[in-house]
Motif scaffolding. Structure first.
Motif, PDB file in Angstrom:
ATOM      1  N   HIS A  27      72.994  32.089  -2.583  1.00 10.34           N
ATOM      2  CA  HIS A  27      73.377  31.585  -1.263  1.00 10.34           C
ATOM      3  C   HIS A  27      72.134  31.063  -0.538  1.00 10.34           C
ATOM      4  O   HIS A  27      72.132  29.975   0.050  1.00 10.34           O
ATOM      5  N   ARG A  28      71.061  31.860  -0.593  1.00  6.50           N
ATOM      6  CA  ARG A  28      69.795  31.470   0.043  1.00  6.50           C
ATOM      7  C   ARG A  28      69.264  30.174  -0.546  1.00  6.50           C
ATOM      8  O   ARG A  28      68.858  29.261   0.169  1.00  6.50           O
ATOM      9  N   ASN A  29      69.285  30.077  -1.883  1.00 12.38           N
ATOM     10  CA  ASN A  29      68.792  28.864  -2.549  1.00 12.38           C
ATOM     11  C   ASN A  29      69.618  27.637  -2.158  1.00 12.38           C
ATOM     12  O   ASN A  29      69.061  26.551  -1.953  1.00 12.38           O
ATOM     13  N   LEU A  30      70.925  27.802  -2.045  1.00 13.86           N
ATOM     14  CA  LEU A  30      71.770  26.686  -1.619  1.00 13.86           C
ATOM     15  C   LEU A  30      71.466  26.287  -0.181  1.00 13.86           C
ATOM     16  O   LEU A  30      71.438  25.094   0.147  1.00 13.86           O
ATOM     17  N   ALA A  31      71.233  27.280   0.675  1.00  9.30           N
ATOM     18  CA  ALA A  31      70.898  26.994   2.071  1.00  9.30           C
ATOM     19  C   ALA A  31      69.594  26.205   2.158  1.00  9.30           C
ATOM     20  O   ALA A  31      69.483  25.253   2.949  1.00  9.30           O
ATOM     21  N   ILE A  32      68.624  26.580   1.341  1.00 10.26           N
ATOM     22  CA  ILE A  32      67.339  25.865   1.322  1.00 10.26           C
ATOM     23  C   ILE A  32      67.537  24.427   0.838  1.00 10.26           C
ATOM     24  O   ILE A  32      67.033  23.478   1.447  1.00 10.26           O
ATOM     25  N   GLN A  33      68.276  24.267  -0.255  1.00  8.32           N
ATOM     26  CA  GLN A  33      68.528  22.919  -0.782  1.00  8.32           C
ATOM     27  C   GLN A  33      69.236  22.045   0.259  1.00  8.32           C
ATOM     28  O   GLN A  33      68.886  20.876   0.439  1.00  8.32           O
ATOM     29  N   ALA A  34      70.231  22.629   0.930  1.00  9.83           N
ATOM     30  CA  ALA A  34      70.978  21.879   1.946  1.00  9.83           C
ATOM     31  C   ALA A  34      70.058  21.467   3.092  1.00  9.83           C
ATOM     32  O   ALA A  34      70.109  20.318   3.555  1.00  9.83           O
ATOM     33  N   ALA A  35      69.222  22.390   3.540  1.00  8.18           N
ATOM     34  CA  ALA A  35      68.291  22.087   4.636  1.00  8.18           C
ATOM     35  C   ALA A  35      67.323  20.988   4.222  1.00  8.18           C
ATOM     36  O   ALA A  35      67.046  20.071   5.013  1.00  8.18           O
ATOM     37  N   GLU A  36      66.822  21.073   3.011  1.00 11.02           N
ATOM     38  CA  GLU A  36      65.878  20.057   2.524  1.00 11.02           C
ATOM     39  C   GLU A  36      66.525  18.680   2.426  1.00 11.02           C
ATOM     40  O   GLU A  36      65.860  17.667   2.610  1.00 11.02           O
ATOM     41  N   GLN A  37      67.830  18.661   2.159  1.00 17.02           N
ATOM     42  CA  GLN A  37      68.535  17.381   2.036  1.00 17.02           C
ATOM     43  C   GLN A  37      69.162  16.925   3.357  1.00 17.02           C
ATOM     44  O   GLN A  37      69.735  15.852   3.449  1.00 17.02           O
ATOM     45  N   GLY A  38      69.083  17.800   4.367  1.00 20.32           N
ATOM     46  CA  GLY A  38      69.621  17.458   5.679  1.00 20.32           C
ATOM     47  C   GLY A  38      71.147  17.402   5.710  1.00 20.32           C
ATOM     48  O   GLY A  38      71.732  16.614   6.438  1.00 20.32           O
ATOM     49  N   VAL A  39      71.784  18.266   4.887  1.00 20.38           N
ATOM     50  CA  VAL A  39      73.247  18.323   4.846  1.00 20.38           C
ATOM     51  C   VAL A  39      73.691  19.773   4.990  1.00 20.38           C
ATOM     52  O   VAL A  39      72.891  20.694   4.874  1.00 20.38           O
TER      53      VAL A  39
END
Length: 107
Positions: free
Chosen positions: A84-96
């Motif tokens: 969940h944390r890794n997905l949150a980081i990826q989403a934040a990095e992609q701005g989505v």
């Protein structure tokens, strides 16, 4: 009345049997073998019709065809907190949003 033609059918080649096998998602225990795809589908739809009629006659619960169901577009998935944390980081990095990120990954 449930229309047996609305069920989800699939025809695939069976190397073991040397014939086409028709399958129905809503009735995973049923199948029909034939030398060509059209005959396999025809045989299985006839079988499913008979099974549905039998189930109705015996007062049994008949599965609703997947095509006739309504879908909200939402489902809940449990994942490990680290994922969940890794997905949150990826989403934040992609701005989505996480939702948009996961939806894109599923597509």
């Amino acid at each position: 009345m449930i229309d047996h033609q609305h069920y989800t059918y699939r025809i695939t080649w069976s190397e073991d049997d040397g014939e086409f096998v028709a399958l129905c998602a809503e009735f995973p225990s049923l199948s029909h073998l034939a030398s060509d795809q059209a005959a396999a589908l025809k045989g299985l739809t006839k079988l499913v019709k008979q099974v549905v009629e039998d189930m109705i006659a015996n007062g049994e619960h008949v599965p609703i065809p997947l095509a006739d169901k309504s879908y909200s577009g939402k489902f809940q998935v449990r994942i490990p907190p680290e994922q969940h944390r890794n997905l949150a980081i990826q989403a934040a990095e992609q701005g989505v949003s996480i939702n948009r990120l996961v939806s894109a990954k599923l597509a």
